[in-house]
Design a protein around this motif. Structure first.
Motif, PDB file in Angstrom:
ATOM      1  N   TRP A 234     -25.103-108.515   0.469  1.00  0.00           N
ATOM      2  CA  TRP A 234     -25.636-108.308   1.820  1.00  0.00           C
ATOM      3  C   TRP A 234     -24.698-107.381   2.605  1.00  0.00           C
ATOM      4  N   PRO A 235     -25.198-106.260   3.132  1.00  0.00           N
ATOM      5  CA  PRO A 235     -24.314-105.333   3.862  1.00  0.00           C
ATOM      6  C   PRO A 235     -23.948-105.868   5.239  1.00  0.00           C
ATOM      7  N   GLU A 236     -22.694-105.748   5.594  1.00  0.00           N
ATOM      8  CA  GLU A 236     -22.256-106.183   6.924  1.00  0.00           C
ATOM      9  C   GLU A 236     -22.705-105.207   8.000  1.00  0.00           C
ATOM     10  N   LYS A 237     -22.704-103.921   7.679  1.00  0.00           N
ATOM     11  CA  LYS A 237     -23.073-102.901   8.664  1.00  0.00           C
ATOM     12  C   LYS A 237     -24.592-102.789   8.756  1.00  0.00           C
ATOM     13  N   PRO A 238     -25.145-102.832   9.966  1.00  0.00           N
ATOM     14  CA  PRO A 238     -26.609-102.697  10.103  1.00  0.00           C
ATOM     15  C   PRO A 238     -27.071-101.273   9.840  1.00  0.00           C
ATOM     16  N   LEU A 239     -28.366-101.153   9.537  1.00  0.00           N
ATOM     17  CA  LEU A 239     -28.963 -99.846   9.274  1.00  0.00           C
ATOM     18  C   LEU A 239     -29.332 -99.131  10.568  1.00  0.00           C
ATOM     19  N   THR A 240     -29.738 -99.900  11.587  1.00  0.00           N
ATOM     20  CA  THR A 240     -30.168 -99.339  12.870  1.00  0.00           C
ATOM     21  C   THR A 240     -29.133 -99.642  13.949  1.00  0.00           C
ATOM     22  N   ALA A 241     -29.497 -99.377  15.203  1.00  0.00           N
ATOM     23  CA  ALA A 241     -28.617 -99.723  16.330  1.00  0.00           C
ATOM     24  C   ALA A 241     -28.474-101.232  16.480  1.00  0.00           C
ATOM     25  N   ASN A 242     -29.390-101.991  15.874  1.00  0.00           N
ATOM     26  CA  ASN A 242     -29.252-103.445  15.751  1.00  0.00           C
ATOM     27  C   ASN A 242     -29.137-104.146  17.105  1.00  0.00           C
ATOM     28  N   ARG A 243     -29.981-103.777  18.043  1.00  0.00           N
ATOM     29  CA  ARG A 243     -29.903-104.382  19.374  1.00  0.00           C
ATOM     30  C   ARG A 243     -30.638-105.716  19.467  1.00  0.00           C
ATOM     31  N   PHE A 244     -31.272-106.167  18.362  1.00  0.00           N
ATOM     32  CA  PHE A 244     -32.069-107.383  18.443  1.00  0.00           C
ATOM     33  C   PHE A 244     -31.534-108.531  17.599  1.00  0.00           C
ATOM     34  N   GLU A 245     -30.441-108.347  16.895  1.00  0.00           N
ATOM     35  CA  GLU A 245     -29.868-109.472  16.150  1.00  0.00           C
ATOM     36  C   GLU A 245     -29.413-110.568  17.110  1.00  0.00           C
ATOM     37  N   SER A 246     -29.100-110.199  18.345  1.00  0.00           N
ATOM     38  CA  SER A 246     -28.639-111.161  19.349  1.00  0.00           C
ATOM     39  C   SER A 246     -29.792-111.838  20.090  1.00  0.00           C
ATOM     40  N   ALA A 247     -31.046-111.589  19.684  1.00  0.00           N
ATOM     41  CA  ALA A 247     -32.215-112.104  20.401  1.00  0.00           C
ATOM     42  C   ALA A 247     -32.177-113.630  20.495  1.00  0.00           C
ATOM     43  N   ARG A 248     -32.546-114.140  21.662  1.00  0.00           N
ATOM     44  CA  ARG A 248     -32.570-115.584  21.893  1.00  0.00           C
ATOM     45  C   ARG A 248     -33.611-115.927  22.955  1.00  0.00           C
ATOM     46  N   MET A 249     -34.077-117.166  22.929  1.00  0.00           N
ATOM     47  CA  MET A 249     -35.039-117.671  23.909  1.00  0.00           C
ATOM     48  C   MET A 249     -34.390-118.783  24.723  1.00  0.00           C
ATOM     49  N   ILE A 250     -34.673-118.785  26.022  1.00  0.00           N
ATOM     50  CA  ILE A 250     -34.234-119.868  26.896  1.00  0.00           C
ATOM     51  C   ILE A 250     -35.476-120.486  27.527  1.00  0.00           C
ATOM     52  N   GLU A 251     -35.651-121.780  27.378  1.00  0.00           N
ATOM     53  CA  GLU A 251     -36.776-122.474  27.972  1.00  0.00           C
ATOM     54  C   GLU A 251     -36.655-122.403  29.489  1.00  0.00           C
ATOM     55  N   LEU A 252     -37.631-121.807  30.131  1.00  0.00           N
ATOM     56  CA  LEU A 252     -37.570-121.637  31.585  1.00  0.00           C
ATOM     57  C   LEU A 252     -37.481-122.975  32.310  1.00  0.00           C
ATOM     58  N   ALA A 253     -38.139-123.997  31.782  1.00  0.00           N
ATOM     59  CA  ALA A 253     -38.086-125.319  32.419  1.00  0.00           C
ATOM     60  C   ALA A 253     -36.665-125.869  32.479  1.00  0.00           C
ATOM     61  N   SER A 254     -35.814-125.430  31.535  1.00  0.00           N
ATOM     62  CA  SER A 254     -34.425-125.908  31.538  1.00  0.00           C
ATOM     63  C   SER A 254     -33.624-125.340  32.696  1.00  0.00           C
ATOM     64  N   LEU A 255     -34.153-124.316  33.375  1.00  0.00           N
ATOM     65  CA  LEU A 255     -33.457-123.700  34.502  1.00  0.00           C
ATOM     66  C   LEU A 255     -33.876-124.281  35.845  1.00  0.00           C
ATOM     67  N   LEU A 256     -34.868-125.177  35.843  1.00  0.00           N
ATOM     68  CA  LEU A 256     -35.340-125.761  37.099  1.00  0.00           C
ATOM     69  C   LEU A 256     -34.288-126.707  37.675  1.00  0.00           C
ATOM     70  N   PRO A 257     -34.158-126.744  38.996  1.00  0.00           N
ATOM     71  CA  PRO A 257     -33.202-127.669  39.616  1.00  0.00           C
ATOM     72  C   PRO A 257     -33.631-129.110  39.388  1.00  0.00           C
ATOM     73  N   PRO A 258     -32.672-130.045  39.342  1.00  0.00           N
ATOM     74  CA  PRO A 258     -33.015-131.443  39.044  1.00  0.00           C
ATOM     75  C   PRO A 258     -33.857-132.102  40.123  1.00  0.00           C
ATOM     76  N   ALA A 259     -33.710-131.664  41.379  1.00  0.00           N
ATOM     77  CA  ALA A 259     -34.474-132.278  42.464  1.00  0.00           C
ATOM     78  C   ALA A 259     -35.867-131.662  42.527  1.00  0.00           C
ATOM     79  N   ALA A 260     -36.881-132.424  42.129  1.00  0.00           N
ATOM     80  CA  ALA A 260     -38.232-131.896  42.062  1.00  0.00           C
ATOM     81  C   ALA A 260     -38.735-131.437  43.424  1.00  0.00           C
ATOM     82  N   SER A 261     -38.288-132.108  44.484  1.00  0.00           N
ATOM     83  CA  SER A 261     -38.781-131.758  45.815  1.00  0.00           C
ATOM     84  C   SER A 261     -38.318-130.381  46.253  1.00  0.00           C
TER      85      SER A 261
END
Length: 377
Positions: A234-261
């Motif tokens: 497996w080559p360590e060096k990427p073939l492209t600019a490789n800007r998407f190996e770091s891709a990640r998802m964050i659940e938006l609901a996890s960013l809501l404040p704890p106080a529902a009101s």
């Protein structure tokens, strides 16, 4: 017998037993060989089918029975009757590697596949960023499970001639990483040229196969799979600019404040109905947030190089806007022309990587937003 001769004797025994391929060190024999060895030994093996509607089985009479993935699973089980094959359906119609590179951490890697088929060639079309996205998928799969076998599957489309827009690109990418690229295109073209059938005989709409087409795809994929060679290091060096190996998802609901009101958004379960089963939001999104006010906003300060949103498309859906440091990145319309929900995604690389404040801003109440998509820094 000295140590050198003993080592050569051991290696010779391993070769004769089919444990490693000639020319490979024992620790470097291919992941594909390991996969088939598990099947031969009657062990459990997990196979992930990661792709779009052609992998799901759109327009098959029964995708669970007559899609290429279902037929291939049956062929493998017949070939290795003692094996315990565990399939993972990770296919969403109409979606390419640009979403796949983000969702794979949820939809593929947690299942720890022994083999993953990756099929996005048709949906990726000619978008110039998709080669980077596909490379990001391959590198994340390998990092997540280095002993996983990976196969790129290349399918095609057409009404008069059968083509694949990413054939050359994805073959080159597979060759660079020493993994198999299985393409149905050359064999389908050969048979069309021989007069066996036309595109219309095997494709229902110029893209999706009928049962005859899926059976043909399965035959081609199975034959090539059974003859896959060993992968290289497996080559360590990427073939492209490789800007998407770091891709990640964050659940938006996890960013809501704890106080529902105090919240401008509320958390809900994703829709349990979908316009197609492979677009049923509850299968793919962990949760959604719905605005309590028409102009609600939600912000996150984070280091990133790009940002986007993964969301439900809904009948009569409203618009939302994504901003970086107060500047609009894009606006997206979530309106869906069908009577049931579907899935949408938008992403944009930023002019500069670094710490940014990413803000989701509602432009109406009828929104169901699932995850923030980020790359970088």
């Amino acid at each position: 017998m000295n140590a050198g001769n003993l080592f050569l004797l051991i290696i010779g025994i391993m070769f004769s037993a089919g444990c490693v391929s000639p020319g490979a060190r024992p620790e470097e024999h291919s992941n594909m060989r390991k996969f088939f060895q598990k099947l031969k030994c009657g062990e459990e093996a997990t196979v992930a089918y990661f792709g779009g509607s052609i992998t799901w089985g759109a327009t098959a009479t029964d995708p669970l029975k007559t899609s290429w993935r279902a037929l291939l699973a049956k062929r493998l089980q017949r070939e290795f009757p003692a094996a315990r094959l565990v399939p993972v359906d990770a296919a969403i119609g109409g979606k390419g590697s640009d979403l796949g590179v983000f969702r794979m951490d949820r939809d593929v890697l947690p299942f720890r596949p022994d083999l993953t088929f990756v099929e996005f060639a048709v949906n990726d079309a000619q978008n110039p960023e998709r080669l980077e996205c596909m490379e990001g998928i391959l590198r994340k799969l390998h990092t997540g499970r280095p002993d996983m076998a990976i196969v790129l599957v290349i399918t095609g489309y057409g009404t008069e001639s059968f083509e694949s827009p990413r054939e050359e690109d994805y073959r080159s990418l597979a060759a660079y990483y020493g993994i198999p690229a299985i393409s149905v295109v050359p064999e389908v073209r050969r048979r069309i040229a021989a007069g066996e059938f036309s595109c219309r005989d095997i494709l229902t709409d110029g893209t999706h196969p009928n049962d005859r087409g899926y059976a043909l795809y399965c035959d081609i994929i199975f034959e090539q799979l059974m003859n896959c060679g060993d992968s290289g290091p497996w080559p360590e060096k990427p073939l492209t600019a490789n800007r998407f190996e770091s891709a990640r998802m964050i659940e938006l609901a996890s960013l809501l404040p704890p106080a529902a009101s105090a919240a401008a958004w509320r958390r809900e379960l994703p829709s349990v109905t979908g316009v197609w089963f492979d677009h049923q939001p509850s299968r793919w999104l962990p949760s959604v947030i719905v605005p309590e006010r028409e102009t609600a906003s939600l912000s996150l300060e984070t280091a990133c190089s790009g940002a986007g949103v993964y969301y439900e498309t809904v009948p009569g859906g409203d618009r939302f806007e994504l901003l970086a440091d107060g500047v609009s990145i894009f606006a997206a319309d979530t309106k869906f022309p069908w009577p049931y929900p579907g899935l949408g995604n938008r992403f944009q690389l930023l002019p500069a990587a670094g710490k940014h404040t990413i803000t989701v801003k509602a432009h109406g109440p009828n929104l169901r937003l699932g995850c923030l998509l980020l790359t970088g820094p």
